[in-house]
Design a protein around this motif. Structure first.
Motif, PDB file in Angstrom:
ATOM      1  N   ALA A  87     -33.210   7.894  17.112  1.00  0.00           N
ATOM      2  CA  ALA A  87     -32.976   9.316  17.384  1.00  0.00           C
ATOM      3  C   ALA A  87     -34.295  10.068  17.481  1.00  0.00           C
ATOM      4  CB  ALA A  87     -32.107   9.921  16.288  1.00  0.00           C
ATOM      5  N   ASP A  88     -34.291  11.134  18.278  1.00  0.00           N
ATOM      6  CA  ASP A  88     -35.487  11.965  18.439  1.00  0.00           C
ATOM      7  C   ASP A  88     -35.662  12.954  17.290  1.00  0.00           C
ATOM      8  OD1 ASP A  88     -36.147  10.764  20.876  1.00  0.00           O
ATOM      9  OD2 ASP A  88     -34.889  12.157  22.002  1.00  0.00           O
ATOM     10  N   GLU A  89     -34.540  13.392  16.702  1.00  0.00           N
ATOM     11  CA  GLU A  89     -34.581  14.389  15.637  1.00  0.00           C
ATOM     12  C   GLU A  89     -33.624  13.997  14.526  1.00  0.00           C
ATOM     13  OE1 GLU A  89     -33.658  18.173  17.275  1.00  0.00           O
ATOM     14  OE2 GLU A  89     -35.220  18.108  18.813  1.00  0.00           O
ATOM     15  N   PRO A  90     -33.844  14.495  13.304  1.00  0.00           N
ATOM     16  CA  PRO A  90     -32.920  14.208  12.205  1.00  0.00           C
ATOM     17  C   PRO A  90     -31.504  14.694  12.514  1.00  0.00           C
ATOM     18  CG  PRO A  90     -34.971  15.162  11.377  1.00  0.00           C
ATOM     19  CD  PRO A  90     -35.008  15.301  12.873  1.00  0.00           C
ATOM     20  N   ARG A  91     -30.513  13.949  12.033  1.00  0.00           N
ATOM     21  CA  ARG A  91     -29.089  14.276  12.148  1.00  0.00           C
ATOM     22  C   ARG A  91     -28.608  14.306  13.603  1.00  0.00           C
ATOM     23  NH1 ARG A  91     -31.107  17.425   8.191  1.00  0.00           N
ATOM     24  NH2 ARG A  91     -31.289  19.228   9.560  1.00  0.00           N
ATOM     25  N   THR A  92     -29.345  13.658  14.477  1.00  0.00           N
ATOM     26  CA  THR A  92     -28.901  13.493  15.858  1.00  0.00           C
ATOM     27  C   THR A  92     -28.804  11.995  16.146  1.00  0.00           C
ATOM     28  OG1 THR A  92     -31.123  13.472  16.833  1.00  0.00           O
ATOM     29  CG2 THR A  92     -30.064  15.626  16.519  1.00  0.00           C
ATOM     30  N   ALA A  93     -28.291  11.649  17.314  1.00  0.00           N
ATOM     31  CA  ALA A  93     -28.167  10.245  17.692  1.00  0.00           C
ATOM     32  C   ALA A  93     -28.449  10.107  19.177  1.00  0.00           C
ATOM     33  CB  ALA A  93     -26.771   9.720  17.352  1.00  0.00           C
ATOM     34  N   LYS A  94     -28.802   8.872  19.582  1.00  0.00           N
ATOM     35  CA  LYS A  94     -29.136   8.628  20.980  1.00  0.00           C
ATOM     36  C   LYS A  94     -28.747   7.211  21.342  1.00  0.00           C
ATOM     37  CE  LYS A  94     -33.539   8.444  22.140  1.00  0.00           C
ATOM     38  NZ  LYS A  94     -34.915   8.853  22.548  1.00  0.00           N
ATOM     39  N   ALA A  95     -28.218   7.046  22.548  1.00  0.00           N
ATOM     40  CA  ALA A  95     -27.871   5.720  23.059  1.00  0.00           C
ATOM     41  C   ALA A  95     -28.142   5.690  24.553  1.00  0.00           C
ATOM     42  CB  ALA A  95     -26.404   5.403  22.781  1.00  0.00           C
ATOM     43  N   ILE A  96     -28.387   4.504  25.065  1.00  0.00           N
ATOM     44  CA  ILE A  96     -28.526   4.320  26.506  1.00  0.00           C
ATOM     45  C   ILE A  96     -27.404   3.406  26.963  1.00  0.00           C
ATOM     46  CG2 ILE A  96     -30.172   2.399  26.233  1.00  0.00           C
ATOM     47  CD1 ILE A  96     -31.465   3.417  28.880  1.00  0.00           C
ATOM     48  N   ARG A  97     -26.805   3.736  28.084  1.00  0.00           N
ATOM     49  CA  ARG A  97     -25.680   2.954  28.596  1.00  0.00           C
ATOM     50  C   ARG A  97     -25.802   2.783  30.099  1.00  0.00           C
ATOM     51  NH1 ARG A  97     -20.996   7.407  27.276  1.00  0.00           N
ATOM     52  NH2 ARG A  97     -21.591   6.747  25.171  1.00  0.00           N
ATOM     53  N   VAL A  98     -25.181   1.714  30.589  1.00  0.00           N
ATOM     54  CA  VAL A  98     -25.076   1.460  32.017  1.00  0.00           C
ATOM     55  C   VAL A  98     -23.594   1.351  32.355  1.00  0.00           C
ATOM     56  CG1 VAL A  98     -25.643  -0.059  33.935  1.00  0.00           C
ATOM     57  CG2 VAL A  98     -27.288   0.239  32.073  1.00  0.00           C
ATOM     58  N   TYR A  99     -23.132   2.257  33.202  1.00  0.00           N
ATOM     59  CA  TYR A  99     -21.723   2.250  33.581  1.00  0.00           C
ATOM     60  C   TYR A  99     -21.470   1.159  34.614  1.00  0.00           C
ATOM     61  CZ  TYR A  99     -20.965   6.561  31.054  1.00  0.00           C
ATOM     62  OH  TYR A  99     -20.858   7.490  30.054  1.00  0.00           O
ATOM     63  N   ARG A 100     -20.506   0.282  34.329  1.00  0.00           N
ATOM     64  CA  ARG A 100     -20.139  -0.807  35.233  1.00  0.00           C
ATOM     65  C   ARG A 100     -18.935  -0.425  36.093  1.00  0.00           C
ATOM     66  NH1 ARG A 100     -24.989  -3.171  34.538  1.00  0.00           N
ATOM     67  NH2 ARG A 100     -25.317  -3.915  32.410  1.00  0.00           N
ATOM     68  N   GLU A 101     -18.009   0.352  35.529  1.00  0.00           N
ATOM     69  CA  GLU A 101     -16.839   0.813  36.275  1.00  0.00           C
ATOM     70  C   GLU A 101     -16.565   2.267  35.895  1.00  0.00           C
ATOM     71  OE1 GLU A 101     -13.333  -1.635  35.979  1.00  0.00           O
ATOM     72  OE2 GLU A 101     -14.547  -3.450  35.672  1.00  0.00           O
ATOM     73  N   THR A 102     -16.223   3.088  36.870  1.00  0.00           N
ATOM     74  CA  THR A 102     -15.868   4.486  36.601  1.00  0.00           C
ATOM     75  C   THR A 102     -14.729   4.897  37.525  1.00  0.00           C
ATOM     76  OG1 THR A 102     -17.516   5.281  38.186  1.00  0.00           O
ATOM     77  CG2 THR A 102     -18.212   5.116  35.896  1.00  0.00           C
ATOM     78  N   GLU A 103     -13.643   5.354  36.946  1.00  0.00           N
ATOM     79  CA  GLU A 103     -12.513   5.863  37.721  1.00  0.00           C
ATOM     80  C   GLU A 103     -11.957   7.099  37.023  1.00  0.00           C
ATOM     81  OE1 GLU A 103      -9.505   2.942  38.329  1.00  0.00           O
ATOM     82  OE2 GLU A 103     -10.885   1.396  39.048  1.00  0.00           O
ATOM     83  N   PHE A 104     -11.895   8.211  37.753  1.00  0.00           N
ATOM     84  CA  PHE A 104     -11.350   9.452  37.219  1.00  0.00           C
ATOM     85  C   PHE A 104     -10.406  10.049  38.267  1.00  0.00           C
ATOM     86  CE2 PHE A 104     -15.588   8.932  35.488  1.00  0.00           C
ATOM     87  CZ  PHE A 104     -15.425   9.186  34.136  1.00  0.00           C
TER      88      PHE A 104
END
Length: 450
Positions: A87-104
């Motif tokens: 995380a960049d700052e306290p009490r926060t969170a961070k993730a990196i993701r790669v979308y393989r499928e997206t349907e909306f």
């Protein structure tokens, strides 16, 4: 294709929820077990989310008139590989993701609407604030507002999973409250006004020689979403893989009620939510080599947004504190959260005014509107190629407010545009940089007719 473990997890859910287990497949653990999932950057995982919704919504088309109740249905499928980042700052969170499928897709009153994420920006860093707000950006290019809207209500595994699991070892029959972070992630309530979710450890079940802790989740929560005051009732089942130490399956049924000022229900949506999780089957886009030299924290550049409107005929980049407002005819407005505003007018090459003409027109308009003009500069050529850009500014006052007006005339091959920006005096230097960025990135993408 999903990994073998994900397929197994899905089979676990279908078998348990739909058909039930034979008695020989269920083992009740008498001793306490620890339900903890460790998140670290070395172990990416895959997430598959499926949502199905149906109901009736109260939609207000005109201010001051009662809303119309319209039938609604929707579905979405997301598949992505993800790993948690520091995380960049306290009490926060961070993730990196790669979308393989997206349907909306959703249908309101028989009218279908679809959305997607462009392939070029399906790798995203998602930041989660202390209050649970999710803000994505892509290190590979600017996102659109519609892409951000699709992601900002998505789940954040670190907050959800950690918040559903108990803080200490538990035995079958033990119950605990899901954390506010998990409740907020599931409901999108901000704030949560009352209620919560209770998790119960039901039993240990065995499938394909693997043991899973079976959990039950239920509760009623009241809070506020972007649609206003709401109430949600949720119930379902989760499975925790006791060997892999991972929450692998979550199936929830829910009722979302929109509440009017009197507390009565004005709309209702019924839905199902299914999440399966397992090890990432593909590592491309997330390996240390893939991420080398890439900014994984937000910067002014990677946080820019793309506005692309083929019907209107323009596209440009803008900082996130600006949002496109009204689009009408050949004009659109861009509004800034602190009071700044931009009016962009698309023009054909034959109707595009000269910089001198635009300065005369602008001064005359301000005088007609009873503005006080303190001074102005003469048009100056900023660029000749590939686009011709001329700029000038006017120092003015209106209703006891001191503002700087920034103007531009942009000429391109298939058309042009005039730009008038109103900048509050105290923020004019910083906001002028934003206007410069918008003008520099502006593209006329279709021939503008008279």
């Amino acid at each position: 294709m999903l990994s073998k473990q994900l397929t197994t997890c899905l089979a676990v859910g279908v078998g348990i929820l739909g058909l039930g287990f034979a008695r020989s497949n269920v083992a009740v653990a008498q001793e306490k077990v620890t339900l903890v999932e460790r998140f670290d950057a070395a172990n990416p995982y895959r997430v598959e989310l499926k949502v199905r919704l149906s109901g009736r919504l109260a939609v207000a088309f005109e201010k001051g008139k009662p809303p119309e109740v319209l039938p609604f249905s929707g579905s979405s499928t997301l598949v992505y590989d993800e790993k948690v980042l520091p995380a960049d700052e306290p009490r926060t969170a961070k993730a990196i993701r790669v979308y393989r499928e997206t349907e909306f897709a959703r249908t309101i009153d028989g009218k279908e609407q679809k959305a997607d994420i462009r392939p070029a920006v399906r790798r995203m860093v998602v930041l989660r604030s202390e209050r649970g707000k999710k803000v994505p950006f892509s290190p590979d290019g600017p996102l659109t507002w519609s892409e951000i809207d699709l992601i900002r209500t998505d789940l954040f595994s670190l907050a959800l999973v950690t918040g559903l699991l108990p803080a200490k070892p538990v035995s079958p029959g033990d119950k605990w409250n899901a954390s506010p972070n998990a409740v907020g992630d599931l409901t999108d309530f901000d704030p949560i006004e009352e209620g919560g979710l209770v998790v119960e450890f039901l039993s240990v079940v065995t499938l394909n020689n693997k043991k899973y802790a079976k959990l039950q989740i239920s509760g009623t929560v009241k809070g506020v979403t972007d649609d206003g005051p709401s109430r949600q009732q949720l119930s379902g089942t989760a499975y925790f893989d006791l060997e892999a130490n991972r929450l692998t399956y979550l199936n929830l049924k829910g009722v979302h009620e929109l509440l009017g000022p009197d507390g009565k229900t004005t709309g209702r949506v019924d839905g199902t939510f299914v999440m399966t999780r397992g090890p990432a089957s593909r590592g491309d886009g997330l390996t240390p080599t893939d991420l080398q030299g890439i900014a994984l924290s937000p910067t002014p550049e990677n946080s820019l947004l793309l506005y692309d409107n083929p019907d209107f005929g323009v596209k440009f980049l803008h900082p996130r504190r600006w949002r496109v407002g009204t689009v009408q005819g050949k004009q659109l407005t861009i509004e800034e959260s602190g009071g700044g505003g931009i009016l962009l007018t698309a023009e054909s090459n034959s109707t595009l005014p000269t910089p001198e003409q635009y300065l005369t027109e602008s001064r005359a308009y301000l005088a007609k509107q009873k503005w006080t003009v303190n001074g102005s500069d003469q048009p100056r050529r900023i660029s000749d190629t590939p686009d011709r850009v001329d700029r000038f500014a006017i120092d003015a006052e209106v209703d006891k407010q001191h503002v700087q007006m920034e103007y531009a005339v942009v000429a391109q091959a298939v058309g042009g545009a005039t730009i008038a920006a109103r900048l509050p005096w105290a923020e004019r230097e910083e906001l002028r940089k934003d206007v410069d960025r918008i003008i520099k990135s502006l593209q006329i993408i279709k021939r503008i007719e008279k």
